[in-house]
Design an enzyme around this catalytic site. Structure first.
Site, PDB file in Angstrom:
ATOM      1  CG  ASN A   1      -1.840  -1.181   1.280  1.00  0.00           C
ATOM      2  OD1 ASN A   1      -2.295  -1.645   0.241  1.00  0.00           O
ATOM      3  ND2 ASN A   1      -2.140  -1.683   2.469  1.00  0.00           N
TER       4      ASN A   1
ATOM      5  CG  HIS B   1       4.533  -2.064   5.378  1.00  0.00           C
ATOM      6  ND1 HIS B   1       4.575  -0.697   5.562  1.00  0.00           N
ATOM      7  CD2 HIS B   1       3.226  -2.380   5.273  1.00  0.00           C
ATOM      8  CE1 HIS B   1       3.342  -0.215   5.568  1.00  0.00           C
ATOM      9  NE2 HIS B   1       2.499  -1.207   5.385  1.00  0.00           N
TER      10      HIS B   1
END
Ligand code: 5GP
Ligand code: ZN
Length: 113
Positions: free
Chosen positions: A86, A99
């Site tokens: 994201n 991440h």
């Protein structure tokens, strides 16, 4: 970065349920799992998002991608999985440290919401 939650997890200052760790990356279980298996793979280096990576990060990013199969195998994801990043506000990134979500052990849906 001092007030980054994932930097603190990488430094061991905040506990996490670790799956894999080496000198460059860390993988740990997500606090709020969205699938029976939901882990996060992060570089230990603070990078805000995929949108700010540079040529200098090329090897590290390649390293993370190559490690995915090893981590997936360790988690028993032999039937497949989803790897998600994201990015930014529209991408619903809530932690500003790069991440990758690795999700598995259920059938995913498409398109994502
Ligand atoms: P994002 O929304 O930025 O793509 O994903 C951030 C993820 O980090 C979320 O899935 C959230 O549940 C997870 N998360 C946030 N804080 C912590 C924490 O302190 N520990 C762990 N293990 N996961 C966290
Ligand atoms: Zn950080």
């Amino acid at each position: 970065m001092t007030d980054c939650i994932f930097c603190k997890i990488a430094a061991g200052e905040i506990p996490s349920n670790k799956v894999y760790e080496d000198d460059r990356i860390l993988c740990f279980h997500d606090l709020d799992p969205q699938a029976p298996v939901h882990v996060l793979i992060i570089p230990k280096k603070h990078i805000e998002s995929i949108d700010v990576v540079t040529e200098d990060d090329k090897e590290l990013l390649g390293y993370i991608m190559i490690k995915v199969q090893e981590i997936a195998a360790k988690l028993g994801l032999e039937n497949g999985y989803r790897l998600v990043n994201n990015c930014g506000e529209d991408g619903l990134q809530t932690v500003q440290h790069l991440h990758f979500h690795l999700l598995g052990k259920r059938k995913m849906t498409w398109p994502p919401g």
